[in-house]
Design a protein around this motif. Structure first.
Motif, PDB file in Angstrom:
ATOM      1  N   ALA A  76      -4.580 -89.046 -51.648  1.00 17.06           N
ATOM      2  CA  ALA A  76      -4.370 -89.296 -50.217  1.00 17.06           C
ATOM      3  C   ALA A  76      -5.248 -88.403 -49.359  1.00 17.06           C
ATOM      4  CB  ALA A  76      -2.895 -89.094 -49.863  1.00 17.06           C
ATOM      5  N   VAL A  77      -5.510 -87.177 -49.824  1.00 21.39           N
ATOM      6  CA  VAL A  77      -6.407 -86.274 -49.083  1.00 21.39           C
ATOM      7  C   VAL A  77      -7.758 -86.955 -48.855  1.00 21.39           C
ATOM      8  CG1 VAL A  77      -7.706 -84.111 -49.180  1.00 21.39           C
ATOM      9  CG2 VAL A  77      -5.315 -84.149 -49.893  1.00 21.39           C
ATOM     10  N   ASP A  78      -8.311 -87.505 -49.899  1.00 20.32           N
ATOM     11  CA  ASP A  78      -9.625 -88.152 -49.798  1.00 20.32           C
ATOM     12  C   ASP A  78      -9.584 -89.363 -48.877  1.00 20.32           C
ATOM     13  OD1 ASP A  78     -10.647 -86.294 -51.586  1.00 20.32           O
ATOM     14  OD2 ASP A  78     -10.277 -87.558 -53.339  1.00 20.32           O
ATOM     15  N   LYS A  79      -8.548 -90.171 -49.025  1.00 22.88           N
ATOM     16  CA  LYS A  79      -8.465 -91.406 -48.229  1.00 22.88           C
ATOM     17  C   LYS A  79      -8.256 -91.104 -46.751  1.00 22.88           C
ATOM     18  CE  LYS A  79      -9.009 -94.037 -51.809  1.00 22.88           C
ATOM     19  NZ  LYS A  79     -10.280 -94.774 -51.994  1.00 22.88           N
ATOM     20  N   TYR A  80      -7.395 -90.120 -46.431  1.00 23.73           N
ATOM     21  CA  TYR A  80      -7.187 -89.766 -45.032  1.00 23.73           C
ATOM     22  C   TYR A  80      -8.466 -89.158 -44.429  1.00 23.73           C
ATOM     23  CZ  TYR A  80      -2.123 -90.586 -44.642  1.00 23.73           C
ATOM     24  OH  TYR A  80      -0.882 -91.164 -44.553  1.00 23.73           O
ATOM     25  N   THR A  81      -9.176 -88.380 -45.229  1.00 25.15           N
ATOM     26  CA  THR A  81     -10.423 -87.784 -44.753  1.00 25.15           C
ATOM     27  C   THR A  81     -11.463 -88.869 -44.425  1.00 25.15           C
ATOM     28  OG1 THR A  81     -10.029 -85.800 -46.093  1.00 25.15           O
ATOM     29  CG2 THR A  81     -12.275 -86.157 -45.303  1.00 25.15           C
ATOM     30  N   MET A  82     -11.501 -89.907 -45.262  1.00 20.33           N
ATOM     31  CA  MET A  82     -12.451 -91.008 -45.059  1.00 20.33           C
ATOM     32  C   MET A  82     -12.225 -91.721 -43.735  1.00 20.33           C
ATOM     33  SD  MET A  82     -12.641 -92.666 -48.880  1.00 20.33           S
ATOM     34  CE  MET A  82     -13.389 -94.172 -48.236  1.00 20.33           C
ATOM     35  N   ILE A  83     -10.950 -91.805 -43.296  1.00 21.42           N
ATOM     36  CA  ILE A  83     -10.666 -92.517 -42.038  1.00 21.42           C
ATOM     37  C   ILE A  83     -10.437 -91.530 -40.886  1.00 21.42           C
ATOM     38  CG2 ILE A  83      -9.819 -94.609 -43.146  1.00 21.42           C
ATOM     39  CD1 ILE A  83      -6.970 -93.631 -42.762  1.00 21.42           C
ATOM     40  N   ASN A  84     -10.866 -90.284 -41.102  1.00 24.39           N
ATOM     41  CA  ASN A  84     -10.880 -89.258 -40.056  1.00 24.39           C
ATOM     42  C   ASN A  84      -9.485 -88.886 -39.546  1.00 24.39           C
ATOM     43  OD1 ASN A  84     -12.473 -87.415 -38.654  1.00 24.39           O
ATOM     44  ND2 ASN A  84     -12.420 -88.661 -36.782  1.00 24.39           N
ATOM     45  N   LYS A  85      -8.476 -88.961 -40.432  1.00 27.45           N
ATOM     46  CA  LYS A  85      -7.138 -88.491 -40.081  1.00 27.45           C
ATOM     47  C   LYS A  85      -6.975 -87.101 -40.710  1.00 27.45           C
ATOM     48  CE  LYS A  85      -4.937 -92.927 -39.214  1.00 27.45           C
ATOM     49  NZ  LYS A  85      -3.740 -93.779 -39.423  1.00 27.45           N
ATOM     50  N   THR A  86      -7.592 -86.137 -40.057  1.00 25.97           N
ATOM     51  CA  THR A  86      -7.730 -84.797 -40.648  1.00 25.97           C
ATOM     52  C   THR A  86      -6.400 -84.066 -40.770  1.00 25.97           C
ATOM     53  OG1 THR A  86      -8.249 -83.964 -38.429  1.00 25.97           O
ATOM     54  CG2 THR A  86     -10.100 -84.542 -39.855  1.00 25.97           C
ATOM     55  N   ILE A  87      -5.509 -84.253 -39.801  1.00 25.35           N
ATOM     56  CA  ILE A  87      -4.215 -83.566 -39.854  1.00 25.35           C
ATOM     57  C   ILE A  87      -3.403 -84.058 -41.055  1.00 25.35           C
ATOM     58  CG2 ILE A  87      -2.017 -83.176 -38.670  1.00 25.35           C
ATOM     59  CD1 ILE A  87      -4.271 -81.695 -37.379  1.00 25.35           C
ATOM     60  N   LEU A  88      -3.403 -85.365 -41.273  1.00 21.65           N
ATOM     61  CA  LEU A  88      -2.675 -85.899 -42.411  1.00 21.65           C
ATOM     62  C   LEU A  88      -3.315 -85.486 -43.725  1.00 21.65           C
ATOM     63  CD1 LEU A  88      -1.720 -89.460 -41.106  1.00 21.65           C
ATOM     64  CD2 LEU A  88      -0.240 -87.458 -41.349  1.00 21.65           C
ATOM     65  N   ALA A  89      -4.628 -85.353 -43.744  1.00 23.70           N
ATOM     66  CA  ALA A  89      -5.301 -84.843 -44.946  1.00 23.70           C
ATOM     67  C   ALA A  89      -4.837 -83.412 -45.226  1.00 23.70           C
ATOM     68  CB  ALA A  89      -6.815 -84.891 -44.762  1.00 23.70           C
ATOM     69  N   ASP A  90      -4.716 -82.597 -44.161  1.00 21.90           N
ATOM     70  CA  ASP A  90      -4.217 -81.231 -44.336  1.00 21.90           C
ATOM     71  C   ASP A  90      -2.781 -81.241 -44.860  1.00 21.90           C
ATOM     72  OD1 ASP A  90      -6.554 -80.032 -43.489  1.00 21.90           O
ATOM     73  OD2 ASP A  90      -5.897 -79.788 -41.408  1.00 21.90           O
ATOM     74  N   LEU A  91      -1.967 -82.143 -44.338  1.00 24.62           N
ATOM     75  CA  LEU A  91      -0.578 -82.247 -44.782  1.00 24.62           C
ATOM     76  C   LEU A  91      -0.511 -82.553 -46.278  1.00 24.62           C
ATOM     77  CD1 LEU A  91       2.485 -82.419 -44.276  1.00 24.62           C
ATOM     78  CD2 LEU A  91       2.147 -84.809 -43.563  1.00 24.62           C
ATOM     79  N   MET A  92      -1.344 -83.479 -46.716  1.00 23.71           N
ATOM     80  CA  MET A  92      -1.359 -83.836 -48.134  1.00 23.71           C
ATOM     81  C   MET A  92      -1.793 -82.647 -49.001  1.00 23.71           C
ATOM     82  SD  MET A  92      -0.267 -86.976 -48.248  1.00 23.71           S
ATOM     83  CE  MET A  92       0.810 -86.441 -46.902  1.00 23.71           C
ATOM     84  N   ARG A  93      -2.771 -81.885 -48.514  1.00 25.30           N
ATOM     85  CA  ARG A  93      -3.216 -80.696 -49.259  1.00 25.30           C
ATOM     86  C   ARG A  93      -2.074 -79.698 -49.417  1.00 25.30           C
ATOM     87  NH1 ARG A  93      -7.715 -81.166 -45.777  1.00 25.30           N
ATOM     88  NH2 ARG A  93      -9.577 -81.966 -46.847  1.00 25.30           N
ATOM     89  N   CYS A  94      -1.336 -79.501 -48.334  1.00 17.64           N
ATOM     90  CA  CYS A  94      -0.234 -78.534 -48.371  1.00 17.64           C
ATOM     91  C   CYS A  94       0.878 -79.001 -49.306  1.00 17.64           C
ATOM     92  CB  CYS A  94       0.311 -78.324 -46.960  1.00 17.64           C
ATOM     93  SG  CYS A  94      -0.868 -77.555 -45.824  1.00 17.64           S
ATOM     94  N   LYS A  95       1.169 -80.295 -49.277  1.00 14.91           N
ATOM     95  CA  LYS A  95       2.204 -80.812 -50.175  1.00 14.91           C
ATOM     96  C   LYS A  95       1.756 -80.706 -51.628  1.00 14.91           C
ATOM     97  CE  LYS A  95       4.740 -83.809 -47.031  1.00 14.91           C
ATOM     98  NZ  LYS A  95       5.481 -85.078 -46.886  1.00 14.91           N
ATOM     99  N   VAL A 123       0.381 -74.196 -44.886  1.00 15.88           N
ATOM    100  CA  VAL A 123       0.729 -74.862 -43.620  1.00 15.88           C
ATOM    101  C   VAL A 123       0.420 -73.949 -42.443  1.00 15.88           C
ATOM    102  CG1 VAL A 123       2.659 -75.696 -42.208  1.00 15.88           C
ATOM    103  CG2 VAL A 123       2.462 -76.415 -44.587  1.00 15.88           C
ATOM    104  N   ASP A 124       0.807 -72.682 -42.565  1.00 19.40           N
ATOM    105  CA  ASP A 124       0.577 -71.736 -41.465  1.00 19.40           C
ATOM    106  C   ASP A 124      -0.907 -71.608 -41.131  1.00 19.40           C
ATOM    107  OD1 ASP A 124       3.268 -71.273 -41.211  1.00 19.40           O
ATOM    108  OD2 ASP A 124       3.272 -69.404 -42.352  1.00 19.40           O
TER     109      ASP A 124
END
Length: 391
Positions: free
Chosen positions: A79-98, A115-116
């Protein structure tokens, strides 16, 4: 076979893949976790690129919820890669943290640290009183996604029992109108319960249900909070409403207990008998033999508890015997049977005045201080038996 006689079929992937994502979220909210998981997984096979990330995100959360961490981690990383591809950077960060939380040897503290770091610049702008686009800056247009990241912070802080900080993060998520905001209200209610703020928790659960009337988990938490206040009438009304969404055994059990508290024991037992005879369908019970799945065991334990409260111990024990026949290692049923035996033993001993006799026997031992106390006690008991025979 003629052309007219042929029946066209389609795969489950094709059939479920055409359904909207919203249907998967609806199943999830109603606590049909496996149904939601199946739909999202089928969507992954046929979804357009802009929906793939959301599917991976949802599948990861469900897998984490049903304790499949390795598979969840795999989906979060994708999901990190897919969110990054569509420029949803915050959600990509969320996936990384999870993903960090699920990595071996990491957990809530490591995820919270990640997260912090992601939220550091937003925290600084919030402290300056900035809102809207002034708050978002580089994350312009991603306010609801940012809300999800704050909600995840709240969940991690709750896990670490830092409830005041968790409360602040949950409120920030709500202020940002996070995606699926009913989840934020539900989490807020749970934190308030941890802080023993039951009235505030009930208000949060109400808002969760107002935002998403099919949100079963919030209904269940609301019921628990009401019962803690002794408000059985309101709890019963909510139970009836949520049973229409998902007729789960635990909800039928809760309704029976509420009826019993209201001195409507026969009605409660009739409800349980009907549910045992026609158990609700549970997704995880498709391989269970009739009458042996977890739902029926839950209902039988509830029936046994009510019967025991009515001092109908033999009937209560019969229900437990049926449970232990299916699962001899069932811990709660074993403990309930032990409690019944102890109660029956106390009644029996009380009828024969044995507790009083034991007290006097111990007093004699303490008074005489014999060198062989066990032999002394046996001698006293034998004398008492002889008295009974002669009497």
């Amino acid at each position: 076979m003629t052309k007219a006689g042929r029946i066209r079929t389609e795969s489950m992937i094709d059939r479920l893949g055409r359904k909207p994502l919203s249907e998967g979220f609806e199943l999830w909210d109603k606590d049909y976790m496996l149904g939601a998981l199946r739909l999202f997984q089928c969507k992954l096979e046929v979804a357009p690129p802009f929906e793939v990330a959301a599917c991976l995100d949802a599948v990861g959360d469900i897998l984490a919820g049903i304790e499949e961490p390795e598979e969840a981690l795999e989906h979060y990383n994708q999901a990190v890669d897919k969110y990054t591809m569509i420029n949803k950077t915050i959600l990509a960060d969320l996936m990384r943290c999870k993903a960090v939380e699920l990595q071996e040897g990491k957990g809530c503290e490591a995820a919270l640290e990640a997260v912090d770091k992601c939220l550091a610049s937003f925290d600084a702008r919030l402290a300056e009183g900035k809102t809207g686009e002034d708050l978002l800056c580089e994350a312009k247009g991603q306010g609801p996604a940012l809300g999800r990241l704050y909600l995840y912070r709240a969940e991690l802080l709750k896990c670490l029992e830092k409830f005041d900080e968790s409360l602040a993060a949950a409120n920030t998520a709500i202020d940002l109108k996070c995606d699926r905001i009913h989840l934020a209200y539900g989490t807020l209610g749970d934190i308030q319960m941890d802080l023993d703020n039951v009235d505030e928790a009930i208000e949060a659960y109400k808002k969760a249900v107002e935002a998403k009337p099919s949100f079963v988990a919030a209904h269940e938490s609301w019921i628990k909070a009401l019962r803690s206040l002794g408000d059985d009438d309101t709890a019963l009304s909510i139970i009836d409403n949520v049973l229409k969404l998902h007729p789960k055994a635990v909800l039928i059990r809760d309704k029976a207990f509420v009826l019993s508290n209201k001195k409507q024991d026969e009605q409660a037992l009739a409800l349980l008998d009907e549910a045992i005879a026609n158990p609700p369908h549970e997704e995880t019970e498709t391989l269970s033999a009739a009458g042996s799945g977890p739902s029926v065991l839950t209902l039988r334990k509830a029936k046994s508890a009510i019967l025991a409260d009515l001092s109908r111990f033999e009937e209560a024990n019969e229900e437990l015997s049926m449970i232990l026949k299916v699962d001899p290692e069932e811990e709660e049923a074993t403990a309930m049977r032990k409690d019944i035996y102890i109660t029956l033993a106390r009644e029996y001993l009380g009828k024969h005045d044995i507790p009083h006799y034991l007290d006097s026997l111990i007093a004699k031992v303490l008074e005489t201080k014999p060198d062989a106390p066990i032999s002394f006690m046996i001698e006293c008991i034998e004398k008492e038996i002889e008295k009974e025979r002669c009497g």
